[in-house]
Structure formats: C-alpha cells, structure tokens
Design an enzyme around this catalytic site. Structure first.
Site, PDB file in Angstrom:
ATOM      1  N   LEU A  28       0.848  -1.201   0.000  1.00  0.00           N
ATOM      2  CA  LEU A  28       0.000   0.000   0.000  1.00  0.00           C
ATOM      3  C   LEU A  28       0.882   1.249   0.000  1.00  0.00           C
ATOM      4  O   LEU A  28       0.862   2.045   0.930  1.00  0.00           O
ATOM      5  CB  LEU A  28      -0.958  -0.005   1.197  1.00  0.00           C
ATOM      6  CG  LEU A  28      -2.139   0.958   1.079  1.00  0.00           C
ATOM      7  CD1 LEU A  28      -3.165   0.445   0.073  1.00  0.00           C
ATOM      8  CD2 LEU A  28      -2.816   1.194   2.427  1.00  0.00           C
ATOM      9  N   ARG A  48       6.342  -5.884 -10.481  1.00  0.00           N
ATOM     10  CA  ARG A  48       7.491  -6.509 -11.135  1.00  0.00           C
ATOM     11  C   ARG A  48       7.237  -8.006 -11.203  1.00  0.00           C
ATOM     12  O   ARG A  48       6.685  -8.593 -10.255  1.00  0.00           O
ATOM     13  CB  ARG A  48       8.780  -6.271 -10.320  1.00  0.00           C
ATOM     14  CG  ARG A  48       9.332  -4.872 -10.406  1.00  0.00           C
ATOM     15  CD  ARG A  48       9.866  -4.537 -11.798  1.00  0.00           C
ATOM     16  NE  ARG A  48      10.458  -3.214 -11.867  1.00  0.00           N
ATOM     17  CZ  ARG A  48       9.866  -2.130 -12.350  1.00  0.00           C
ATOM     18  NH1 ARG A  48       8.640  -2.209 -12.830  1.00  0.00           N
ATOM     19  NH2 ARG A  48      10.499  -0.974 -12.385  1.00  0.00           N
ATOM     20  N   GLU A 101      11.383 -10.203 -18.862  1.00  0.00           N
ATOM     21  CA  GLU A 101      10.862  -9.404 -19.983  1.00  0.00           C
ATOM     22  C   GLU A 101      11.936  -9.177 -21.047  1.00  0.00           C
ATOM     23  O   GLU A 101      13.098  -8.997 -20.694  1.00  0.00           O
ATOM     24  CB  GLU A 101      10.364  -8.053 -19.457  1.00  0.00           C
ATOM     25  CG  GLU A 101       9.193  -8.221 -18.518  1.00  0.00           C
ATOM     26  CD  GLU A 101       8.755  -6.909 -17.856  1.00  0.00           C
ATOM     27  OE1 GLU A 101       9.244  -5.839 -18.280  1.00  0.00           O
ATOM     28  OE2 GLU A 101       7.965  -6.971 -16.919  1.00  0.00           O
ATOM     29  N   HIS A 149       4.257  -4.529 -20.438  1.00  0.00           N
ATOM     30  CA  HIS A 149       4.788  -3.541 -19.469  1.00  0.00           C
ATOM     31  C   HIS A 149       4.470  -2.110 -19.912  1.00  0.00           C
ATOM     32  O   HIS A 149       5.368  -1.320 -20.220  1.00  0.00           O
ATOM     33  CB  HIS A 149       6.303  -3.741 -19.305  1.00  0.00           C
ATOM     34  CG  HIS A 149       6.844  -3.107 -18.052  1.00  0.00           C
ATOM     35  ND1 HIS A 149       7.884  -3.629 -17.342  1.00  0.00           N
ATOM     36  CD2 HIS A 149       6.481  -1.985 -17.386  1.00  0.00           C
ATOM     37  CE1 HIS A 149       8.145  -2.862 -16.297  1.00  0.00           C
ATOM     38  NE2 HIS A 149       7.296  -1.852 -16.303  1.00  0.00           N
TER      39      HIS A 149
HETATM   40  C1  8YV Z   1       8.575   2.013 -17.171  1.00  0.00           C
HETATM   41  C2  8YV Z   1       8.409   1.195 -14.713  1.00  0.00           C
HETATM   42  O1  8YV Z   1       8.076   1.027 -17.994  1.00  0.00           O
HETATM   43  O2  8YV Z   1       8.343   3.140 -13.420  1.00  0.00           O
HETATM   44  C3  8YV Z   1       8.667   1.975 -13.481  1.00  0.00           C
HETATM   45  O3  8YV Z   1       9.207   1.399 -12.531  1.00  0.00           O
HETATM   46  O4  8YV Z   1       8.591   0.027 -14.732  1.00  0.00           O
HETATM   47  C4  8YV Z   1       7.820   1.876 -15.904  1.00  0.00           C
HETATM   48  O5  8YV Z   1       7.276   3.093 -15.617  1.00  0.00           O
HETATM   49  C5  8YV Z   1      10.033   1.975 -17.219  1.00  0.00           C
HETATM   50  O6  8YV Z   1      10.647   2.896 -16.402  1.00  0.00           O
HETATM   51  C6  8YV Z   1      10.571   2.148 -18.634  1.00  0.00           C
HETATM   52  O7  8YV Z   1      11.784   1.511 -18.691  1.00  0.00           O
END
Ligand code: 8YV
Length: 312
Positions: free
Chosen positions: A151, A231, A260, A278
């Site tokens: 949260l 993640r 990924e 993603h």
């Molecule tokens: C983006 C992300 O896909 O903010 C994050 O942690 O995973 C996403 O916003 C990423 O930063 C692009 O590489």
C-alpha cells in the site's frame, strides 16, 4: 563545461534531445564494445541517465569512478544496485507520483479485463465466433473483495479506485500504514484467501522476490484473480503458470514478467489470462512527465547539488 552524462539504454527521443542540450551526453548503447569504451572513458562521467529497464548494476557503477548521480526513468529502482551506489555516496533519483494515476488506472483496466473477459470477448468477435452462439458468462467486479500487496502511492491509488466499485479493500505490507482506512493483513496468504482479486503493487527487488509464492496462489483459489502491475520477480512465475494451466486460480492479468520481454509460452494460449507488454506508465502524458522529472533531477543536481525526487 557541461557535465558529462552517460546514457544507459534508449530513452524517449525528446528526453535524449533535452539531455543532450543540457549535458555532454554520451549514449552507451551506441558503443559496439561498451566494456572497452568504459575502460577508456568511464572516469569522465559524473552523471548517469538510465531507466527501470536498463538500470545500473555494480559492474557499471564500478566502471564509472567519478559518478555522483544516477537519474532513473521510472519509479522502480530494482535494476539499480542501490548498495553499490550507497557505498560510493552516489545520489539516485526516480520518477514517483507522476505515474501513479496511470499505473493505478491500468491495474483497474486489467482487473476488469480479466474478470469480464474483455480481451477474450474481443478475440471471440474478431474470430467470427459470435454468430455461432453467445460468449460465456464472466465474473462480476463491483462489490468483490480487493487485496492489495503493497500500500504505497500506487497501491493507495488502486484502493481509491476500488471505492468507485464498492469493493472492500484490505492490504498486506511490511508494516501497517498509519491512519489507513483499509484493513491490514499481516499474512499475505490470509489476504489472498480473503481476496476475490489480489493486486500486486509493491516494489521489486530481493526483498519481495517470489513473495507471491505457490501457497499464496493456492490461497487465492479457484475463484480468485491475480493482477500484477509491479514486477515479475514478485511472483513465482513457474507456480503461477502451473496454477493457471491447471485452473487452480480463476485468471491472471499481467503487465510484468520475470524475464521481460519473454512471456511464458504456456500463457499465450490461455483465454483467462491477460498479457500486456509492461505499459502501465505508457501514456504520452505520463511518459512526458517522467522525462521532465529525469531532466529536472539532473539539472537540479548539477546546478544546486540536490535531487528533487531522491530515492530514500
Ligand atoms: C517504465 C516502470 O516502464 O516506473 C517503473 O518502474 O517500470 C515503468 O514506468 C520503465 O521505467 C521504462 O523503462
């Protein structure tokens, strides 16, 4: 003299351009032999611009002996070796807040998609199956229980959206959030057992690796849905795939994966699984705000010695 900043991996074209205007920017991704480039020039760089995708591991940080600041395009810093940065007193920034709404919106989009089977129904129409008979019934969303793993800012934004769907919310966190209107569940397995929908919104990295384990997935059960916008590492993906193939949970909606851009092949044939590449923060508005945040952090660091959004 402009500060020399190394760019690890591609960034948005507009951000690359803006960085090149303000700094002496060098794209490492253009180097055919990045290791030999770093061995020869690593000592020239005081800044590093990277993204959640490319991060900065111990080897890269070690190859930049004068590095003072790392600016990450993304809120998640699990691909940056924060210990290595801390040991050297290197400042690290990320892009919190600006992406919260889009990620929470997408979490809800995924939740509704997997429950009401929007993507599956779309495939059904496109396949020309509609004239052959009705699409099978799906699962109601409104009023169902929503468990949130983590949260933080994003988890709280998902919880607020749940209010519009009359969904009771409970959450699991390392520790209870002070003054939270939602019920705290110290056991993730108990939260999963209570939840019709379990949404993962915690950060990645070693401390949350495989937190959503086989027992948690089994506790979610045959009528439970899993949504992940955090993640892939947070879920035991092999256990999830097995549970989905065997029908031990009702479905899953995933924006993130363990490796990924590879997606387990078994998932691609399953209609009760929604798969996204993603894209939770991937709107023009939010990505521009993230780009602005990266630039502002680096400018502020080099002009005033302070980051605007430092990683704690
Ligand atoms: C983006 C992300 O896909 O903010 C994050 O942690 O995973 C996403 O916003 C990423 O930063 C692009 O590489």
């Amino acid at each position: 003299m402009k500060p020399r900043v190394l760019q690890h991996g591609r960034l948005m074209p507009g951000l690359e351009q803006a960085l090149a205007e303000h700094f002496d920017l060098h794209p490492l991704w253009r180097e055919a032999e990045p290791k030999s480039f770093l061995a020869a020039h690593g000592g020239e760089f005081t800044g590093l611009a990277t993204s959640a995708r490319f991060g900065a591991d111990r080897a890269l940080i070690g190859a930049l002996p004068r590095l003072a600041v790392i600016a990450n395009f993304g809120v998640g810093v699990d691909t940056i070796d924060l210990d290595a940065a801390r040991e050297r007193g290197i400042a690290v920034s990320n892009t919190p807040d600006v992406l919260t709404d889009c990620v929470a919106d997408l979490a809800f989009g995924l939740l509704i998609d997997v429950a009401r089977r929007l993507s599956a129904a779309d495939r059904f129409v496109r396949r020309g199956d509609w004239p052959k008979g009705p699409f099978p019934l799906a699962t109601k969303v409104s009023g169902k229980t929503l468990g949130i793993v983590g949260l933080g800012r994003i988890g709280a934004a998902i919880a607020r959206r749940a209010g519009g769907f009359d969904m009771p919310v409970r959450y699991h966190n390392r520790r209870p959030v002070a003054d939270s209107p939602y019920g705290y569940e110290p056991s993730l397995t108990a939260l999963a057992a209570w939840s019709d929908f379990l949404v993962i919104a915690c950060s990645g990295g070693p401390s949350t690796r495989h937190l959503v384990s086989r027992p948690v997935i089994d506790a979610l059960g045959r009528d439970g849905f899993l949504v992940n916008i955090s993640r892939g590492s947070v879920v035991d993906e092999a256990a999830l795939v097995e549970a989905l193939v065997a029908g031990r949970i009702a479905g899953a909606a995933l924006d993130v994966f363990a490796d990924e851009p590879k997606v387990p092949a078994e998932l691609c044939g399953l209609d009760h699984v929604v798969l996204l590449p993603h894209i939770a923060s991937a709107t023009r508005e939010t990505r521009q705000a993230m780009a602005d945040c990266v630039l502002a952090n680096l400018r502020n660091w080099f002009d005033h010695g302070r980051l605007l959004t430092p990683v704690a």
